[in-house]
Design a protein around this motif. Sequence first.
Motif, PDB file in Angstrom:
ATOM      1  N   TRP A 302       4.739  24.369  17.696  1.00 48.70           N
ATOM      2  CA  TRP A 302       4.812  23.156  16.875  1.00 48.70           C
ATOM      3  C   TRP A 302       5.048  23.566  15.424  1.00 48.70           C
ATOM      4  N   VAL A 303       6.134  23.118  14.870  1.00 51.48           N
ATOM      5  CA  VAL A 303       6.364  23.308  13.437  1.00 51.48           C
ATOM      6  C   VAL A 303       5.813  22.056  12.749  1.00 51.48           C
ATOM      7  N   VAL A 304       4.677  22.232  12.075  1.00 54.56           N
ATOM      8  CA  VAL A 304       4.037  21.084  11.410  1.00 54.56           C
ATOM      9  C   VAL A 304       4.528  21.061   9.963  1.00 54.56           C
ATOM     10  N   ILE A 305       5.183  19.986   9.581  1.00 52.14           N
ATOM     11  CA  ILE A 305       5.775  19.915   8.241  1.00 52.14           C
ATOM     12  C   ILE A 305       5.025  18.888   7.394  1.00 52.14           C
ATOM     13  N   ASP A 306       5.308  18.894   6.086  1.00 56.13           N
ATOM     14  CA  ASP A 306       4.573  17.954   5.227  1.00 56.13           C
ATOM     15  C   ASP A 306       5.274  16.610   5.086  1.00 56.13           C
ATOM     16  N   ALA A 307       6.408  16.422   5.752  1.00 58.48           N
ATOM     17  CA  ALA A 307       7.022  15.091   5.851  1.00 58.48           C
ATOM     18  C   ALA A 307       6.576  14.486   7.179  1.00 58.48           C
ATOM     19  N   ALA A 308       6.495  13.163   7.197  1.00 56.59           N
ATOM     20  CA  ALA A 308       6.004  12.499   8.403  1.00 56.59           C
ATOM     21  C   ALA A 308       6.798  11.227   8.658  1.00 56.59           C
ATOM     22  N   MET A 309       6.407  10.559   9.724  1.00 59.27           N
ATOM     23  CA  MET A 309       7.111   9.330  10.099  1.00 59.27           C
ATOM     24  C   MET A 309       7.019   8.254   9.022  1.00 59.27           C
ATOM     25  N   ASN A 310       6.038   8.357   8.127  1.00 60.12           N
ATOM     26  CA  ASN A 310       5.978   7.365   7.046  1.00 60.12           C
ATOM     27  C   ASN A 310       7.060   7.639   5.997  1.00 60.12           C
ATOM     28  N   ASP A 311       7.543   8.876   5.932  1.00 60.08           N
ATOM     29  CA  ASP A 311       8.578   9.243   4.960  1.00 60.08           C
ATOM     30  C   ASP A 311       9.978   9.014   5.535  1.00 60.08           C
ATOM     31  N   LEU A 312      10.146   9.316   6.799  1.00 61.37           N
ATOM     32  CA  LEU A 312      11.423   9.140   7.504  1.00 61.37           C
ATOM     33  C   LEU A 312      11.074   8.559   8.875  1.00 61.37           C
TER      34      LEU A 312
END
Length: 420
Positions: A302-312
Motif C-alpha cells: 500500500w502506497v499511502v499518500i497525503d492526498a485523499a479522496m477529499n482532494d481528488l
Amino acid sequence: MDHFHYVDGVLSAEDVPLPAIAAAVGTPVYVYSRATLTRHARVFRDALGILPAARIAFAVKSNPNLAVLRVLAAEGYGADVVSVGELERALAAGMDPEAIVFSGVGKTAAELARALEVGIGQFNLESEEEGLELAEIAVRMGKVAACALRVNPDVDAGTHGKISTGKAENKFGVPFDRAAAIYGRLAQTPGLAMRALALHIGSQLSSLDPLEAAFTKVGGLMHAIRGAGHAVTHMDLGGGIGVPYKTGDVFPQPAEYAAMVARVTGNWGVTLMFEPGRVITGNTGVLMTEVVRVKEGAGAPWVVIDAAMNDLARPALYDAWHDFAAVQPDGERFVANIVGPICESSDTFAMARDIDLVKRGDLAVFRTAGAYGATMANTYNSRPLVPEVMVDGEKWAVVADRIDPATILAAERVPDFLAG
Ligand code: LLP
C-alpha cells in the motif's frame, strides 16, 4: 499536449521544478500550467473557427479558480455557470455578462434575479416551470430574459452512469416529445425571449457518435419549432468531449468535433454555442502529493499518500483513472495500491497498478487533474482544503490558499443550550 515534463530527471511545470513548489507550499497541492491552459483554449477556439458563428462558454464547474477564469476571459471565453457562486466568479474574472450562460436544474428565484440584474446573455431553462418563474421575475424587474430551452434528447452518451445527462431517466432538460409545445408556450410569455435549444448529454465522452445523434435529433426539433412560427437564432450544443486519462488512450480531437458539428449544423442558420469544460482544463493541472509511507499488504504493498479522496474525488466517485508518476523517478517500478489516509475504503486511487517505485517522503503526481479536481475538494476527516498554484514560465504563484482546519473550526460554535 501539456507542459509538465521531466527536466534533468525532475518533473517540472513549464520551467518550475515541482519540488520547489512542494517545499514552499507543502502537499497535497494542485499545480496548473498557464501555457497548457492557453494552448487548450486556443486549440478548441481555433478548431471551431470553421463554423460561421460560434461562442464558447467555459463550463466553470470544471475549474472555477479565479486565475484560470482570468486566463480564459483573456482568450475570449465566456462562461457557463450553474450557481450564483459561479456567476460571481465569472464576473470577478472580468467576463462579459453577455457572454455568460446560466445552466442548472435548480436555479433559485434569488439566483435568477441576480443573473437578470447583472444582465447575463442566456438562461438555459430546464423546465417550463422554471421559465414561468423567470418570466415573472423578469417582468417585475422590467427586463427580458434571453432563453434557451434545454432538451433531453434521450441519447445514451456511452459514458459513466453518474456523468450521463441525456437519457430520458436523467433529471436534465424537458422530455424531447414535449419540447416543441413548451417552447411555443414560453415564446409567448412576456418577460422571456426564447431564442435557442440547448443540450448536454454527458461528460467524458470517448466517441463523437452519440453527440452527432443528439445534435441531429435536436436539429430536427429546431426545424419543427421554426415551422410552428417561432424564432430559433441560437443553438447551445453543451460540452462533454472527453480527454485521455491513461497513457495511450485516444480521444476525439477538437478539429474532428468541429468537423462533425459543421457537417450536422450546416443548414441551421444559427449562432452556435458551446460549453466545454474538461477538454479545456483537464490536462492543465496535476495534483502533487507526498508519500507518507509504504505499508506491506496481504497482496501488493500500500502506497499511502497525503492526498485523499477529499482532494481528488474522481477515483472514489467514478472509479476514474489518473496516471500516477513520481516527481523524481529512479527508473525502477513496482506493482502497488495507492491510497489516501481517509478512513474508508473508497479512499483508493489505484489497485495493483504498475507505477514508479516510490518510498516514504517521495513526491508524486496524479496527472490530468485540472478538471473536476480542486473544485470537488472538501474537508472530510477535518482535512485542509487543498491549495492551488499556477505556473507561468519561470514564475509561479499560489492562486488558492490552503484552508486550514482551524479556519473551518472558527466558523463553528457551540450553542448556548449546550453551554454548562
Ligand atoms: N454543460 C453542462 C450543462 C454540464 O452539465 C457540464 C458538465 C458541462 C457543460 C461541461 O462538461 P465537460 O465538457 O466538462 O464534459 N464531476 C464529473 C463531471 C461532471 C460533469 C457535469 N456537467 C467528473 O469528474 O468526471
